[in-house]
Write an enzyme that holds these catalytic residues in place. Structure first.
Site, PDB file in Angstrom:
ATOM      1  N   ARG A 172      41.801  32.502  37.608  1.00 27.06           N
ATOM      2  CA  ARG A 172      41.353  32.107  38.921  1.00 27.06           C
ATOM      3  C   ARG A 172      41.113  30.597  38.928  1.00 27.06           C
ATOM      4  NH1 ARG A 172      38.940  35.024  43.163  1.00 27.06           N
ATOM      5  NH2 ARG A 172      39.723  37.007  42.445  1.00 27.06           N
TER       6      ARG A 172
ATOM      7  N   GLU B 283      44.049  40.595  50.750  1.00 27.49           N
ATOM      8  CA  GLU B 283      43.326  41.587  51.545  1.00 27.49           C
ATOM      9  C   GLU B 283      42.934  40.880  52.839  1.00 27.49           C
ATOM     10  OE1 GLU B 283      39.728  43.241  49.816  1.00 27.49           O
ATOM     11  OE2 GLU B 283      39.404  44.463  51.596  1.00 27.49           O
TER      12      GLU B 283
ATOM     13  N   LYS C 162      36.122  34.760  49.788  1.00 24.07           N
ATOM     14  CA  LYS C 162      36.111  35.046  51.225  1.00 24.07           C
ATOM     15  C   LYS C 162      34.749  35.565  51.674  1.00 24.07           C
ATOM     16  CE  LYS C 162      40.032  37.222  50.567  1.00 24.07           C
ATOM     17  NZ  LYS C 162      41.004  38.280  50.721  1.00 24.07           N
TER      18      LYS C 162
HETATM   19  P1  ATP Z   1      38.146  36.612  47.412  1.00 23.31           P
HETATM   20  O1  ATP Z   1      37.136  36.869  46.341  1.00 23.31           O
HETATM   21  O2  ATP Z   1      38.120  35.264  47.959  1.00 23.31           O
HETATM   22  O3  ATP Z   1      38.168  37.674  48.472  1.00 23.31           O
HETATM   23  P2  ATP Z   1      40.287  38.014  46.288  1.00 23.31           P
HETATM   24  O4  ATP Z   1      40.902  37.872  44.950  1.00 23.31           O
HETATM   25  O5  ATP Z   1      39.477  39.211  46.543  1.00 23.31           O
HETATM   26  O6  ATP Z   1      39.516  36.709  46.617  1.00 23.31           O
HETATM   27  P3  ATP Z   1      42.658  38.692  47.667  1.00 23.31           P
HETATM   28  O7  ATP Z   1      42.921  38.639  49.108  1.00 23.31           O
HETATM   29  O8  ATP Z   1      42.544  40.021  47.031  1.00 23.31           O
HETATM   30  O9  ATP Z   1      41.350  37.873  47.425  1.00 23.31           O
HETATM   31  O10 ATP Z   1      43.663  37.764  46.858  1.00 23.31           O
HETATM   32  C1  ATP Z   1      45.048  37.707  47.019  1.00 23.31           C
HETATM   33  C2  ATP Z   1      45.636  37.093  45.791  1.00 23.31           C
HETATM   34  O11 ATP Z   1      45.116  35.786  45.567  1.00 23.31           O
HETATM   35  C3  ATP Z   1      45.290  37.912  44.558  1.00 23.31           C
HETATM   36  O12 ATP Z   1      46.433  38.060  43.775  1.00 23.31           O
HETATM   37  C4  ATP Z   1      44.239  37.087  43.867  1.00 23.31           C
HETATM   38  O13 ATP Z   1      44.259  37.325  42.504  1.00 23.31           O
HETATM   39  C5  ATP Z   1      44.619  35.655  44.257  1.00 23.31           C
HETATM   40  N1  ATP Z   1      43.450  34.764  44.247  1.00 23.31           N
HETATM   41  C6  ATP Z   1      42.302  34.909  44.926  1.00 23.31           C
HETATM   42  N2  ATP Z   1      41.427  33.933  44.637  1.00 23.31           N
HETATM   43  C7  ATP Z   1      42.043  33.131  43.741  1.00 23.31           C
HETATM   44  C8  ATP Z   1      41.674  31.936  43.038  1.00 23.31           C
HETATM   45  N3  ATP Z   1      40.480  31.382  43.211  1.00 23.31           N
HETATM   46  N4  ATP Z   1      42.570  31.390  42.191  1.00 23.31           N
HETATM   47  C9  ATP Z   1      43.780  31.940  42.009  1.00 23.31           C
HETATM   48  N5  ATP Z   1      44.194  33.048  42.633  1.00 23.31           N
HETATM   49  C10 ATP Z   1      43.350  33.649  43.482  1.00 23.31           C
HETATM   50 MG    MG Z   2      39.468  41.026  47.052  1.00 18.85          MG
END
Ligand code: ATP
Ligand code: MG
Length: 559
Positions: A262, A35, A272
């Protein structure tokens, strides 16, 4: 398992099993779906390396899909930064896709669903909807609007689309089952009204799809075979499948969601939203502040793509969440930098050393090897003269037998130069040492092959000629948080644990070969650590970031 073949992780096992059943190799397709609401962090690196790694293993396409369904938080700046980071890591996506490209298709499908009695417009407040959700042990209550006529639903949905319905007004919900044991199946919201301008679609849309509605359908449109996401989406899988069944025809290829754990890193936060707080509150300078666990922060700090890929590969994929010690990431950086970073000399906490028997005004340029790990790195010349800087901590007036550095009456070697012997110290009125006087053995020059040069001395010190030294700003970075899990401590806010000493700035004195070092250039300051030229660097004031020290000093301090 064939000999010499790495054992498969559970994600690869899923793919292998599919291939041995009904999947063809050509069916395989993956995606990385960020995102664009912030910069990528080290947690994302795991997901990137997983998806793009599978692409490499199976020679299958991997799409970069921006999950841009929430214009309130998303920006073009983030899209650009994400692309730059993935490219820097060394991966190529097959197609650059955006969920927003599918807004019309998603809308058309939603209209179909209304017509088929699978969706309805709910005119209750979000609070009322939440109240009716029930609990995991109690069924929810049906909305009084659940059985609106198709005509009324179509009319209201059209109004939502045209912006005639206010924000927080009506929503479109899937009509599933308010008594489902999976709470997410209790008539989830598909669309809400949001009168915000979108970074790509501008003001075209007044309604935006929810994650669950947009994500699987995007996978379906792109014909992604395996949609890997993190474990919190496990309960969403049922809904993912339900939505895809609604939009696909019988027998059509259906993407498959599977979940992995994760990855969390110690002494930092990987979210983020939380990282944005650090930027907005001015706790760090920017998203690419070298203390940030963002890909851009790590890059600026001096990490190589190889170090990050090695890190992600070595922790692999798991089924359970765990905390990876940041020391492991640092270890991966050292391993990579050891091979590629030229050795240089720099003194960060100087004291003057005067070689009393070295002729005044004389200088010589000595041979210095660039990298003992890499013969092809060659050598350079470093200037030597009567007055040098050495590290304060490399001298003690009197020391026990375990101190292998400079002391009075004992010998040490100056790296690439001569053997010296401590003779005397000069102090100021407060008793601080201002100069150390020593003598050198002119026959002991490194590499000269003389008997004197082969004499064994216990210690070797780095040094810089005072007259030739370049002054530089040296930024010594440490962990951003003092706690292992700053965001996991009960009744506390992660911002309470920011390490006040995460950045220390000192003036260092460097050998002149570093005069033309370019931004991002990486070196090892011998006996100190790995450093990289910062983008703030200029000819007038070079700036170096400490990427990582030569050894892990944190563990020592803590124990
Ligand atoms: P954040 O909470 O930092 O915004 P998010 O999961 O909302 O993380 P996205 O941009 O939706 O962020 O993530 C893109 C991809 O990266 C998704 O498939 C998510 O599952 C993966 N991802 C995000 N954070 C992690 C992590 N700490 N470890 C492994 N994969 C991750
Ligand atoms: Mg997200």
């Amino acid at each position: 398992m064939a000999e010499g073949k790495k054992s498969l992780n559970f994600i690869e096992q899923i793919i292998e099993e599919d291939l041995s059943n009904n999947y063809k190799k050509e069916d395989l397709k993956f995606r990385f779906p960020p995102e664009p609401n912030g910069y990528l962090h080290i947690g994302h690196a795991s997901s990137i390396c997983l998806n793009f790694g599978l692409g490499e293993t199976y020679n299958a396409p991997v799409n970069l899909r921006f999950d841009d369904t929430n214009p309130a938080k998303e920006e073009q700046e983030y899209v650009d930064a994400i692309k730059k980071d993935i490219e820097w890591l060394g991966y190529k996506w097959a197609k650059e896709c955006y969920a927003s490209d599918y807004f019309q298709q998603l809308y058309d499908w939603a209209v179909e669903m209304i017509k088929n009695g699978d969706a309805y417009v709910d005119s209750q407040t979000s609070e009322a909807i939440a109240e009716q959700k029930g609990t995991p042990t109690q069924p929810g209550k049906e909305s009084p609007y659940r059985n609106r006529s198709v005509e009324e639903n179509l009319e209201l949905f059209e109004k939502m689309k045209n912006g005639e319905t206010p924000e927080k007004g009506d929503v479109l919900r899937a009509k599933i089952d308010m008594a489902a044991s999976n709470m997410l199946m209790r008539d989830p919201v598909m669309y809400r009204c949001l009168h915000k301008s979108h970074h790509r679609t501008g003001n075209d849309w007044k309604i935006y799809p929810m994650y669950d509605w947009a994500h699987g359908e995007s996978d379906f449109i792109e014909q992604v075979s395996h949609s890997f996401c993190t474990l919190e989406f496990l309960p969403h899988r049922e809904l993912y499948n339900w939505f895809i069944k609604k939009v696909s025809n019988p027998g059509e290829f259906e993407p498959k969601q599977r979940e992995f754990a994760r990855r969390n890193l110690s002494h930092t936060v990987v979210s983020k939203r939380k990282l944005l707080q650090l930027v907005e509150k001015g706790i760090v300078d920017s998203w690419d502040d070298p203390r940030m666990p963002t890909i851009s922060g790590l890059r600026r700090r001096g990490y190589t793509p190889g170090a990050i890929r090695k890190f992600a590969d070595s922790i692999g994929v798991g089924k359970r969440e765990n905390l990876i010690d940041v020391a492991h990431l640092e270890f991966c950086a050292r391993e990579d930098l050891n091979k590629i970073a030229p050795r240089v000399m720099g003194v960060l906490d100087p004291v003057k050393l005067v070689i009393t028997n070295y002729p005044e005004g004389e200088e010589e340029w000595l041979d210095a090897e660039n990298n003992p790990e890499d013969e092809s790195a060659g050598s350079r010349k470093v200037p030597f003269s009567r007055e040098l800087y050495i590290e304060k901590e490399d001298f003690k007036e009197s020391a026990n037998r375990k101190f292998f550095r400079l002391t009075l009456g004992k010998e040490v070697r100056l790296k690439n130069a001569y053997i010296i012997k401590g003779e005397d110290v000069i102090k100021d009125a407060e008793g601080n040492i201002t100069e150390i006087h020593c003598t050198y053995d002119p026959k002991s020059k490194s590499g000269s092959g003389t008997e004197e040069s082969l004499r064994k001395v216990k210690g070797t010190l780095h040094w810089v000629s005072v007259k030739h030294a370049i002054e530089a700003e040296i930024r010594l970075y440490d962990r951003l948080f003092t706690e292992e899990t700053p965001d996991g401590i009960k009744d506390k806010d992660y911002l309470d644990f920011v390490n006040p000493e995460s950045l220390k700035v000192v003036t260092g004195y460097l050998e002149p070969s570093l005069k033309d070092a370019q931004v991002q250039e990486k070196v090892q300051f011998q006996r100190i650590g790995y450093f990289c030229v910062d983008r703030d660097s200029s000819e007038v004031k070079p700036v170096f970031n400490r990427t990582v020290s030569l050894r892990d000093s944190w563990a020592k301090i803590k124990n």
